[in-house]
Design a protein around this motif. Structure first.
Motif, PDB file in Angstrom:
ATOM      1  N   ILE A 193      47.075   4.680 -26.040  1.00  0.00           N
ATOM      2  CA  ILE A 193      47.084   4.371 -27.474  1.00  0.00           C
ATOM      3  C   ILE A 193      48.159   3.330 -27.792  1.00  0.00           C
ATOM      4  O   ILE A 193      47.924   2.376 -28.538  1.00  0.00           O
ATOM      5  CB  ILE A 193      47.279   5.667 -28.295  1.00  0.00           C
ATOM      6  N   GLU A 194      49.346   3.510 -27.198  1.00  0.00           N
ATOM      7  CA  GLU A 194      50.425   2.534 -27.423  1.00  0.00           C
ATOM      8  C   GLU A 194      50.044   1.136 -26.931  1.00  0.00           C
ATOM      9  O   GLU A 194      50.440   0.136 -27.512  1.00  0.00           O
ATOM     10  CB  GLU A 194      51.704   3.002 -26.725  1.00  0.00           C
ATOM     11  N   LYS A 195      49.254   1.077 -25.852  1.00  0.00           N
ATOM     12  CA  LYS A 195      48.812  -0.208 -25.300  1.00  0.00           C
ATOM     13  C   LYS A 195      47.536  -0.715 -25.970  1.00  0.00           C
ATOM     14  O   LYS A 195      46.976  -1.722 -25.556  1.00  0.00           O
ATOM     15  CB  LYS A 195      48.570  -0.085 -23.787  1.00  0.00           C
ATOM     16  N   LYS A 196      47.066   0.044 -26.978  1.00  0.00           N
ATOM     17  CA  LYS A 196      45.835  -0.305 -27.697  1.00  0.00           C
ATOM     18  C   LYS A 196      44.625  -0.386 -26.765  1.00  0.00           C
ATOM     19  O   LYS A 196      43.788  -1.275 -26.869  1.00  0.00           O
ATOM     20  CB  LYS A 196      46.008  -1.593 -28.500  1.00  0.00           C
ATOM     21  N   LYS A 197      44.577   0.572 -25.841  1.00  0.00           N
ATOM     22  CA  LYS A 197      43.444   0.690 -24.926  1.00  0.00           C
ATOM     23  C   LYS A 197      42.625   1.906 -25.336  1.00  0.00           C
ATOM     24  O   LYS A 197      43.126   2.808 -26.022  1.00  0.00           O
ATOM     25  CB  LYS A 197      43.929   0.848 -23.481  1.00  0.00           C
ATOM     26  N   THR A 198      41.384   1.929 -24.908  1.00  0.00           N
ATOM     27  CA  THR A 198      40.525   3.055 -25.258  1.00  0.00           C
ATOM     28  C   THR A 198      40.879   4.281 -24.429  1.00  0.00           C
ATOM     29  O   THR A 198      41.309   4.176 -23.279  1.00  0.00           O
ATOM     30  CB  THR A 198      39.040   2.705 -25.024  1.00  0.00           C
ATOM     31  N   VAL A 199      40.680   5.435 -25.033  1.00  0.00           N
ATOM     32  CA  VAL A 199      40.846   6.716 -24.334  1.00  0.00           C
ATOM     33  C   VAL A 199      39.446   7.183 -23.954  1.00  0.00           C
ATOM     34  O   VAL A 199      38.575   7.311 -24.819  1.00  0.00           O
ATOM     35  CB  VAL A 199      41.540   7.764 -25.227  1.00  0.00           C
ATOM     36  N   PHE A 200      39.235   7.420 -22.668  1.00  0.00           N
ATOM     37  CA  PHE A 200      37.921   7.866 -22.213  1.00  0.00           C
ATOM     38  C   PHE A 200      37.646   9.256 -22.792  1.00  0.00           C
ATOM     39  O   PHE A 200      38.521  10.135 -22.751  1.00  0.00           O
ATOM     40  CB  PHE A 200      37.898   7.893 -20.685  1.00  0.00           C
ATOM     41  N   PRO A 201      36.470   9.485 -23.360  1.00  0.00           N
ATOM     42  CA  PRO A 201      36.187  10.762 -24.029  1.00  0.00           C
ATOM     43  C   PRO A 201      36.443  11.999 -23.171  1.00  0.00           C
ATOM     44  O   PRO A 201      36.921  13.007 -23.690  1.00  0.00           O
ATOM     45  CB  PRO A 201      34.694  10.634 -24.393  1.00  0.00           C
ATOM     46  N   LEU A 202      36.147  11.937 -21.887  1.00  0.00           N
ATOM     47  CA  LEU A 202      36.366  13.108 -21.026  1.00  0.00           C
ATOM     48  C   LEU A 202      37.833  13.527 -21.004  1.00  0.00           C
ATOM     49  O   LEU A 202      38.142  14.712 -20.888  1.00  0.00           O
ATOM     50  CB  LEU A 202      35.917  12.823 -19.590  1.00  0.00           C
ATOM     51  N   THR A 203      38.735  12.559 -21.098  1.00  0.00           N
ATOM     52  CA  THR A 203      40.167  12.870 -21.060  1.00  0.00           C
ATOM     53  C   THR A 203      40.586  13.652 -22.291  1.00  0.00           C
ATOM     54  O   THR A 203      41.291  14.665 -22.191  1.00  0.00           O
ATOM     55  CB  THR A 203      40.990  11.574 -20.911  1.00  0.00           C
ATOM     56  N   LEU A 204      40.137  13.209 -23.446  1.00  0.00           N
ATOM     57  CA  LEU A 204      40.436  13.934 -24.683  1.00  0.00           C
ATOM     58  C   LEU A 204      39.812  15.327 -24.647  1.00  0.00           C
ATOM     59  O   LEU A 204      40.461  16.320 -25.014  1.00  0.00           O
ATOM     60  CB  LEU A 204      39.921  13.150 -25.891  1.00  0.00           C
ATOM     61  N   LEU A 205      38.587  15.421 -24.186  1.00  0.00           N
ATOM     62  CA  LEU A 205      37.916  16.721 -24.099  1.00  0.00           C
ATOM     63  C   LEU A 205      38.625  17.650 -23.105  1.00  0.00           C
ATOM     64  O   LEU A 205      38.766  18.846 -23.358  1.00  0.00           O
ATOM     65  CB  LEU A 205      36.451  16.532 -23.702  1.00  0.00           C
ATOM     66  N   ALA A 206      39.073  17.100 -21.990  1.00  0.00           N
ATOM     67  CA  ALA A 206      39.804  17.896 -20.992  1.00  0.00           C
ATOM     68  C   ALA A 206      41.110  18.414 -21.583  1.00  0.00           C
ATOM     69  O   ALA A 206      41.462  19.589 -21.413  1.00  0.00           O
ATOM     70  CB  ALA A 206      40.080  17.054 -19.746  1.00  0.00           C
ATOM     71  N   TYR A 207      41.830  17.539 -22.281  1.00  0.00           N
ATOM     72  CA  TYR A 207      43.087  17.934 -22.925  1.00  0.00           C
ATOM     73  C   TYR A 207      42.833  19.067 -23.927  1.00  0.00           C
ATOM     74  O   TYR A 207      43.523  20.094 -23.914  1.00  0.00           O
ATOM     75  CB  TYR A 207      43.705  16.718 -23.617  1.00  0.00           C
ATOM     76  N   ASN A 208      41.842  18.881 -24.805  1.00  0.00           N
ATOM     77  CA  ASN A 208      41.527  19.900 -25.799  1.00  0.00           C
ATOM     78  C   ASN A 208      41.134  21.222 -25.133  1.00  0.00           C
ATOM     79  O   ASN A 208      41.503  22.301 -25.614  1.00  0.00           O
ATOM     80  CB  ASN A 208      40.403  19.424 -26.718  1.00  0.00           C
ATOM     81  N   ASP A 209      40.390  21.149 -24.047  1.00  0.00           N
ATOM     82  CA  ASP A 209      39.971  22.342 -23.313  1.00  0.00           C
ATOM     83  C   ASP A 209      41.186  23.105 -22.777  1.00  0.00           C
ATOM     84  O   ASP A 209      41.268  24.330 -22.896  1.00  0.00           O
ATOM     85  CB  ASP A 209      39.038  21.931 -22.171  1.00  0.00           C
TER      86      ASP A 209
END
Length: 196
Positions: A169-185
């Motif tokens: 986010i700081e580098k203004k790059k996209t976050v792959f959806p699986l990573t966010l889902l894994a974190y939330n899980d």
């Protein structure tokens, strides 16, 4: 599955794919994965093998990885996302086709070592965390993740994935959806465990 009882032969195959620094990292991940597997009850031999193989395609040209991913119908969100993720998905394909590795646990550990996913297996978590904490890694927060990995694998992985997302986010790059889902899980699992 091809028998890889000859460690030197396997390491020669791996070594041929990468430069010295990446190879040193690979050896560090394999040893860290073995130690974490012993600590948390995963198969140490599978963890070590997945560690050896996790970056098999990391140093390959992106156009070569792209061709492999397209040929195997990888999702558009991966192909249009950050190229730094491609090596894991391409690697899982290549180690199966070129090295004869067919164990689904090892293939999944390689495939998801950069992104994570919902419902990660113990082996997947071990390899993912080992990739963050191996001795050659040096980035802000690594010592905290290393210490936490000795106490709580899920918490260490959540911290690592959270740090990766913050960096992106700081580098203004996209976050792959699986990573966010894994974190939330992982966070949901922690919450549920506290209630029990």
């Amino acid at each position: 599955m091809r028998e890889w009882s000859n460690r030197e032969e396997l390491l020669a195959q791996v070594r041929a794919q990468m430069h010295d620094k990446r190879y040193d990292h690979t050896l560090g991940v394999a040893e860290s994965a073995r130690q974490l597997a012993i600590r948390y009850g995963a198969d140490p031999d599978k963890a070590q093998l997945a560690g050896y193989l996790h970056d098999y395609c990391k140093c390959w040209p992106v156009d070569k990885m792209f061709e492999i991913l397209v040929r195997h119908d990888m999702p558009t969100e991966l192909l249009e996302g950050e190229k730094e993720l491609w090596h894991a998905f391409a690697g899982a394909i290549v180690i199966q086709s070129d090295l004869g590795i067919t164990d689904p646990e090892i293939l999944q550990a390689v495939r998801y070592h950069t992104t994570g996913r919902v419902g990660m297996t113990l082996l997947e978590k071990v390899v993912c965390v080992a990739d963050y904490i191996e001795p050659n890694r040096n980035f802000p927060g690594v010592e905290e993740i290393r210490a936490l990995a000795q106490e709580d694998l899920d918490a260490a992985l959540a911290l690592a994935l959270g740090g990766t997302m913050q960096f992106l986010i700081e580098k203004k790059k996209t976050v792959f959806p699986l990573t966010l889902l894994a974190y939330n899980d992982l966070i949901s699992l922690k919450r549920e465990n506290r209630r029990v």
